[in-house]
Design an enzyme around this catalytic site. Structure first.
Site, short mmCIF file in Angstrom:
data_model
loop_
_atom_site.label_atom_id
_atom_site.label_comp_id
_atom_site.label_asym_id
_atom_site.label_seq_id
_atom_site.Cartn_x
_atom_site.Cartn_y
_atom_site.Cartn_z
N ASP A 126 65.18 42.78 63.28
CA ASP A 126 66.18 43.82 62.26
C ASP A 126 66.74 43.22 61.28
O ASP A 126 66.51 42.02 60.89
CB ASP A 126 67.20 44.24 63.55
CG ASP A 126 67.56 45.66 63.35
OD1 ASP A 126 67.30 46.15 62.14
OD2 ASP A 126 67.89 46.38 64.15
N ASP A 183 67.28 54.86 60.47
CA ASP A 183 67.04 55.30 61.70
C ASP A 183 66.70 56.73 61.94
O ASP A 183 67.65 57.44 61.38
CB ASP A 183 68.63 54.98 62.44
CG ASP A 183 68.40 53.40 62.80
OD1 ASP A 183 67.60 52.56 62.09
OD2 ASP A 183 69.30 53.08 63.58
#
Ligand code: GLA
Length: 375
Positions: A126, A183
């Site tokens: 990430d 997202d």
């Protein structure tokens, strides 16, 4: 690690967030086999954020939360492997992850070695809270080099959400996939937005490094407390069709221990999976739109001469789409016919010297597999 076709698997985040543990992962591994998902091609089972203790151990290493993983990670990985699956984990390029657990910044080689010792085959990496002093591309090159040198084949999945023009530098890093969007949410607005965001990014997709449209939300039906209220079956079908046709990695995000038959039918559509996994991994393109109509028509060549036409109604009303054989390069002077089969309904059509006009319900799609034959 070099991956020829888009990775497929399951990831814990979209449904389970913090609520992950040894039992869930083992039951999910069992379900991957009993439902037929593994045999349909889904191979990686990935634990996302929130698996670790809030701090590193005295030896500087990452350590799993003993309440969630009382036996540690290795036995879980061994169990996943015993089911004929591959095992994935998560870390972050920042000093902490998005959920504020320790990240791998400045510990890249140590962490890659730890993951290898546990039997990890896939690392989602990430981008939260990363250092502003070191460029993102350097952080990803570092972890890429660490994974390439850790003694185990570990697929590197970059989760940069397309930030800092990721597409310009991601292939320098040995990543096999890169998140090309923020997202995903379990709602139609999110699906439409992600599909549209991909259009300028099509040229960056290709064999070995795939544009990742984020984990699937098919079958969640609003059951995750934080990513949306859910969609209807038509919208899930369109979502899966676009991800498959565009060659995105297919990482399931629902609870596969309790899937409805419709969810299974969508996730295991063999024709779409075959398109997604087509070995040539060719670039998709958007056909020039008819200015009166409002439905997107995408085309992708497959290996062996066939191709796919995907008609996606991203509007909220029933609408028409049209395209001509000319637009596909099949001028009448070539004397060719198009034989088409729609993947969801099995409908067949033969088109010659004419244009195709389709009426598509709102949020719906058609995916046609096409063959060129002599007229
Ligand atoms: C980011 C990622 C998500 C998920 C969470 C975990 O938001 O984009 O896919 O991994 O972090 O905290």
């Amino acid at each position: 690690m070099f991956k020829q076709t888009p990775p497929m698997g399951w990831n814990s985040w979209n449904t389970f967030e913090y609520n992950i543990n040894d039992k869930l992962i083992r039951e999910t591994a069992d379900a991957m086999v009993s439902t037929g998902l593994r045999d349909a091609g889904y191979e990686y089972l990935v634990i996302d954020d929130c698996w670790s203790m809030p701090t590193r151990g005295a030896d500087g290493r990452l350590r799993p939360d003993p309440e969630k993983f009382p036996e540690g990670i290795k036995p879980v990985a061994d169990y996943v492997h015993s089911k004929g699956l591959k095992f994935g984990m998560y870390s972050c390029a920042g000093p902490v992850t998005c959920a504020h657990f320790p990240g791998s910044f400045d510990n890249e080689f140590l962490d890659a070695e730890t993951f290898a010792s546990w039997g990890v085959d896939f690392l989602k990496y990430d981008y939260c809270l990363h250092s502003q002093l070191t460029e993102g591309k350097v952080l990803y090159r570092r972890m890429g080099a660490a994974l390439e040198n850790c003694g185990r084949d570990i697929l590197f999945s970059a989760c940069t959400w397309g930030a800092d023009n990721t597409w310009e530098w991601i292939k320098e890093t040995s990543a096999s996939m890169w998140r090309s969007t923020n997202d995903i949410h379990d709602n139609w607005e999110s699906i439409k937005e992600i599909i549209r965001q991909q259009i300028p990014l099509f040229p960056y997709h290709g064999q070995g490094c795939f544009n990742d449209m984020d984990m699937l939300v098919v079958g969640i039906h609003g059951e995750s407390r934080f990513i949306g209220d859910g969609m209807n079956e038509t919208q899930y079908k369109t979502h899966f069709s676009a991800w498959s046709m565009f060659g995105s990695p297919l990482m399931i995000g629902c609870d596969i221990r309790n899937m409805s038959d419709t969810t299974k039918k969508i996730l295991m559509n063999r024709d779409l999976i075959a398109i997604n996994q087509d070995p040539a991994c060719r670039q998709v393109h958007l056909l020039k739109k008819d200015f009166r109509l409002d439905v997107d028509v995408f085309v992708r060549q497959l290996s062996g001469g066939e191709f796919v036409i995907g008609i996606f109604n991203l509007t909220d009303r029933d609408n028409r789409a049209s395209f001509t054989l000319d637009q596909l390069g099949l001028n009448p002077s070539l004397h060719k016919t198009l034989r088409m089969r729609e993947i969801w309904t099995g409908e067949e059509m033969t088109v010659q010297n004419s244009y195709v006009l389709r009426q598509i319900k709102n949020c719906d799609c058609e995916v046609w597999r096409c063959k060129i034959v002599d007229a």
